[in-house]
Write a protein that holds these residues in place. Structure first.
Motif, PDB file in Angstrom:
ATOM      1  N   MET A 385       0.819  -1.204   0.000  1.00 17.18           N
ATOM      2  CA  MET A 385       0.000   0.000   0.000  1.00 17.18           C
ATOM      3  C   MET A 385       0.859   1.263   0.000  1.00 17.18           C
ATOM      4  O   MET A 385       0.385   2.320  -0.367  1.00 17.18           O
ATOM      5  N   ALA A 386       2.122   1.151   0.419  1.00 18.06           N
ATOM      6  CA  ALA A 386       2.988   2.326   0.427  1.00 18.06           C
ATOM      7  C   ALA A 386       3.165   2.878  -0.976  1.00 18.06           C
ATOM      8  O   ALA A 386       3.463   4.056  -1.143  1.00 18.06           O
ATOM      9  N   SER A 387       2.986   2.050  -1.998  1.00 16.33           N
ATOM     10  CA  SER A 387       3.149   2.556  -3.356  1.00 16.33           C
ATOM     11  C   SER A 387       1.809   2.733  -4.045  1.00 16.33           C
ATOM     12  O   SER A 387       1.733   2.827  -5.248  1.00 16.33           O
ATOM     13  N   SER A 388       0.723   2.787  -3.241  1.00 18.76           N
ATOM     14  CA  SER A 388      -0.596   2.800  -3.861  1.00 18.76           C
ATOM     15  C   SER A 388      -1.032   4.173  -4.343  1.00 18.76           C
ATOM     16  O   SER A 388      -2.112   4.306  -4.888  1.00 18.76           O
TER      17      SER A 388
END
Lengths: 392, 312
Positions: A385-388
Motif C-alpha cells: 500500500m505504500a506505493s498505492s
C-alpha cells in the motif's frame, strides 16, 4: 515512492539527533533526565490490578446471591448494603481503570525523548482518544463473538448483558447440525466457494500481473490511457455493472456457472492497480540488464519481476480472496448445488428468531476468515500500500 | 487558417505514424496486456456502455430493447418520487460518510503513525477489521433493536434517558442516523491502509528541515509537510471513499429492511436493485445506474481539483 517501512536507525548521529542536542542546549526542549523507576510502576500496576480483581469478585458474588435466591424462589436480597457495595464497585472500577490507563500512558510517554513539535499534553490527549475510539470500533466485533458464545436463554435475557455468563459452543454445533440437514450437503457449498476463490484468485494474479508488468515498465502507445481507464473503473461497484453484466453473461451462456463469478474477478481493477504501482518501484536497471543478457519479456517477467514483487502479489491474493470468499453470487448462480458458502450461511442467518444463536455463529465464522488472513499478512499488505498513491 | 489546420492534421498524422511504428516494435507488450484487456473490456467497459445504451430503451430481458429516447430519465425526475427520496438519502449518506470517513481515516492513520511498531500493528487491525468483517454489521440490528431487549434501548432505559423503547430501525426519523453511524464504523478500508503505509514512507529529513524553517507544532507540520507529501495516497483514498460512500446498499437493506418504512432508508443502489432484479425493468434500472455513475465521476473530479490545492 521509497518503501522504508521499517527504518533501522544507523549508529551514527542523524541530522535529527544533532538538531535535538542543539535545541536542548538552547533550552527549547527540556529533556527528561530522571531515570524512570520501573519498580514503582510495577507496584502501582499490581495494586490496581488487585483492586480491580476485588471489584469484579464482589460484583460476581452479588450476581450469584441474586441468582441463587431466585432459584430457591426467594425474593432477591435487595438490601441497601448490597446495592451500595455494587454501586461503589462500579464507580471504583471505572475510576481505577481510567486512572490506571492515564498513569500507564504517562509512564509510556514520559521517559521518551520528545520529538520536536510534539507537546506532551497533545500526545497524551491523542493517545487517550485513540484508546476510546479503538474500544468503540472493536466493541461490535467483540460483541458478536460474545453473543455467539451465549446459550439461548442469555441471548434473550432482559436486561441484556454483553458478555456471556456461561460460555458454550452450542451455537456452533447447532449450526453444523442445521448445515448437515440442508438440501445440498454442506461440504458442497464449501467446495464451491473454495473452487471459485482458488481459480479466481490464481487467474487474477497471473493475468493482472502480466498486464501490470508492461504498463509499469514499458512506454507503449495507449498504455497510459488504458491505465487511467482502469483507475476510473476502481469506482465501478458490482451494483452499477450488475444488470448489464447479467445480460452479457446470459449472451455468453455463462449464467448459472462458476465462470459468471470467476471471470469478472480475473479483471478486478484494484489488483492491476496495486500491482502496477508496486512494480514501478522496481529499478529499471534490473530489466535493462536482463535485456542485455538476452532474456525475452516472458523470461524477464517470470524470473526477474515476479520474484521481486512478492508483497504485491500476496496483497492482491488477499484482496481477491477476501472479495471472492464474501460473494454470495445470488444474482448469477441459481442451482442450489452451485451456491457459495456465504450464501448458505446467509440463508441460515435469515432464519429468524429461532436461529438467533446460529446467526451469531455464522457472523463469527464469516468474519474470522478475512480478519485472520489480514493479521497474518499485514506487513506485506502495508508494504504494497505504500506505493498505492495516484499520481495525477 | 487553412495552413494552420493543414499543419495540425499533418502533425497528428505524423504522431499517429510514429505511434504505429512504436506499437509494432513493442507488440509483445500488447500480448501481455491482451488477456487482462479482453476481460476488463468485457466485464467493466462493455457493461457501462450497454448500461448507457439500455438507459435510452425499454427493456425487460424477454423482449428486445425498444428505443424510447430520454423517457426513462424524464420519468426518473418527474414521476418517480421514490427515486428523489433515494437520491436525497444517498446524498445525505455520501456527504456525511464520505468526507467524515475520509478525514477520520487520515487522522487515525496519522495518530497511530508514531506509536511503537507492535502497537501500530494492533491499532491497524482494530481499525481495519470492521471493513473486512463480512456482514458483521448484522450485530447492529441487535444493538439497535426496537424493543426493550435491544442493547441501546435497554441502556438508555436503564439510565432513564428515555421512558419507552425507540424504534431505531423502523422509525424514519432515526433510520438514516443509524445507517450513517454503521457506515462510518466500516469506513476505515483500503484508503486507511494506504494512508498508514504512506505516512511511514514520508521522508523524515523533511520534518527536520521544517523545524529549522520555523514549524512549531504538529498541526503546522501536518499541513505544510505531511499532507503535501501524501497527495498521491490522498487521491487514491478519495477514489476509494467515493466508491464506498455512493454504493451504499447492504447496510440499509440488512438493518432498515427492504423496502424500508416510507422508503426512508432507500438509496440509489437499492432503488436500482428494486427495478433491476425485482421488477426486471432493465432500461429504467440502467438509467438509475447511469445517473449514479455520473454522480460518482463528477464527485471524483471535484475532489481531485480540491486536493491539488492542499498545502500550496
Amino acid at each position: 515512492m521509497s518503501m522504508n517501512t521499517a527504518p533501522n536507525k544507523p549508529a551514527k548521529k542523524t541530522r535529527g539527533d544533532i538538531l535535538h542536542e542543539q535545541m536542548v542546549l538552547r533550552g527549547e526542549i527540556v529533556e527528561n533526565k530522571e531515570p524512570v523507576s520501573h519498580k514503582k510502576f510495577i507496584i502501582v500496576s499490581a495494586i490496581i490490578m488487585l483492586l480491580l480483581i476485588a471489584v469484579v469478585v464482589v460484583s460476581f458474588v452479588r450476581v450469584d446471591a441474586i441468582e441463587s435466591a431466585a432459584l430457591q424462589g426467594l425474593e432477591a436480597p435487595e438490601d441497601a448494603a448490597y446495592a451500595s457495595i455494587y454501586m461503589v464497585g462500579k464507580v471504583a472500577g471505572i475510576v481505577l481503570g481510567a486512572g490506571y490507563l492515564f498513569y500507564a500512558l504517562i509512564h509510556v510517554l514520559a521517559p521518551k525523548r520528545r520529538k520536536p513539535n510534539r507537546s506532551f499534553w497533545g500526545d497524551l490527549g491523542i493517545y487517550l482518544m485513540l484508546c476510546v475510539v479503538a474500544v468503540a470500533m472493536a466493541f461490535p466485533l467483540v460483541f458478536s463473538v460474545a453473543s455467539s458464545l451465549k446459550p439461548l436463554d442469555e441471548l434473550f435475557r432482559f436486561p441484556p448483558k454483553v458478555f456471556p455468563q456461561h460460555v458454550t459452543l452450542d451455537n456452533f454445533s447447532d449450526l453444523f447440525v442445521t448445515l448437515s440437514q440442508s438440501y445440498v450437503p454442506f461440504s458442497r457449498y464449501l467446495v464451491n466457494t473454495v473452487f471459485i476463490t482458488f481459480i479466481g484468485t490464481f487467474g487474477h494474479v497471473v493475468i493482472a500481473s502480466m498486464a501490470a508488468f508492461v504498463l509499469a515498465k514499458y512506454d507503449f502507445p495507449g498504455g497510459k490511457t488504458f491505465f487511467s481507464i482502469v483507475v476510473t473503473a476502481l469506482m465501478f461497484s458490482g451494483y452499477v455493472t450488475g444488470i448489464p453484466n447479467y445480460v452479457i453473461m446470459s449472451k455468453l451462456n455463462m449464467i448459472d456457472t462458476y465462470w459468471a463469478v470467476i471471470l469478472p474477478a480475473f479483471a478486478a481493477p484494484i489488483g492491476l492497480f496495486l500491482m502496477k504501482q508496486f512494480m514501478e518501484g522496481l529499478p529499471d536497471a534490473l530489466i535493462e540488464a536482463a535485456h542485455l543478457d538476452g532474456a525475452g519479456e516472458l523470461r524477464i517477467f517470470w524470473s526477474i519481476v515476479l520474484p521481486n514483487v512478492k508483497p504485491a502479489w500476496l496483497t492482491i491474493i488477499i484482496f481477491s480472496v477476501q472479495s471472492l470468499w464474501n460473494t454470495n453470487a445470488a444474482t448469477v448462480i441459481y442451482s442450489e448445488s452451485k451456491k457459495t458458502l456465504v450464501y448458505a450461511l446467509q440463508q441460515i442467518q435469515a432464519g429468524g428468531v429461532a436461529r438467533t444463536g446460529q446467526a451469531a455463529a455464522v457472523t463469527v465464522i464469516v468474519m474470522l476468515v478475512p480478519i485472520t488472513i489480514f493479521i497474518l499478512s499485514q506487513s506485506n499488505i502495508l508494504e504494497t500500500m505504500a506505493s498505492s498513491g495516484l499520481k495525477d | 487558417m487553412k495552413t494552420l489546420t493543414g499543419k495540425y492534421i499533418r502533425m497528428k498524422r505524423e504522431q499517429l505514424q510514429y505511434d504505429w511504428e512504436k506499437a509494432k516494435r513493442m507488440k509483445v507488450c500488447y500480448l501481455f496486456l491482451l488477456p487482462y484487456a479482453l476481460l476488463f473490456f468485457t466485464f467493466f467497459i462493455l457493461p457501462i456502455c450497454t448500461s448507457i445504451y439500455y438507459s435510452f430503451t425499454n427493456y425487460n430481458i424477454l423482449e428486445p430493447p425498444k428505443f424510447v429516447g430520454m423517457q426513462n430519465y424524464i420519468n426518473l425526475v418527474l414521476q418517480d418520487e421514490v427515486f428523489l427520496t433515494a437520491v436525497r438519502n444517498t446524498l445525505v449518506i455520501a456527504v456525511i460518510t464520505g468526507p467524515v470517513g475520509y478525514i477520520l481515516s487520515f487522522l487515525f492513520a496519522w495518530f497511530i503513525n508514531e506509536l511503537p511498531r507492535w502497537l501500530r500493528t494492533l491499532a491497524v487491525v482494530v481499525f481495519y477489521a470492521p471493513s473486512i468483517a463480512g456482514n458483521a454489521f448484522y450485530i447492529f440490528s441487535i444493538i439497535f433493536r426496537g424493543d426493550a431487549y435491544g442493547y441501546l434501548n435497554s441502556f438508555l432505559l436503564d439510565m432513564a434517558l428515555i421512558d419507552a423503547p425507540k424504534l431505531w430501525l423502523t422509525d424514519p426519523n432515526y433510520m438514516l442516523t443509524v445507517i450513517v453511524i454503521v457506515i462510518l464504523w466500516m469506513s476505515m478500508g483500503t484508503g486507511f491502509l494506504s494512508f498508514v503505509a504512506g505516512l511511514q514512507g514520508v521522508d523524515r529529513s523533511m520534518y527536520e528541515a521544517g523545524y529549522v524553517d520555523g514549524i512549531r507544532n504538529r498541526w503546522q507540520e501536518l499541513y505544510y509537510i505531511t499532507l503535501p507529501s501524501m497527495k498521491p495516497m490522498l487521491l487514491f483514498g478519495a477514489v476509494m471513499s467515493i466508491t464506498s460512500a455512493f454504493n451504499v446498499c447492504d447496510v440499509p437493506r440488512a438493518l432498515a429492511g427492504y423496502p424500508s418504512t416510507d422508503y426512508a432508508a432507500r438509496t440509489i443502489v437499492t432503488h436500482l436493485f428494486d427495478y433491476g432484479f425485482s421488477r426486471f425493468e432493465m432500461g429504467y434500472a440502467s438509467a438509475i445506474a447511469t445517473v449514479l455513475f455520473l454522480l460518482m465521476i463528477l464527485c471524483n473530479k471535484a475532489i481531485q481539483s480540491m486536493l491539488r490545492k492542499v498545502g500550496t
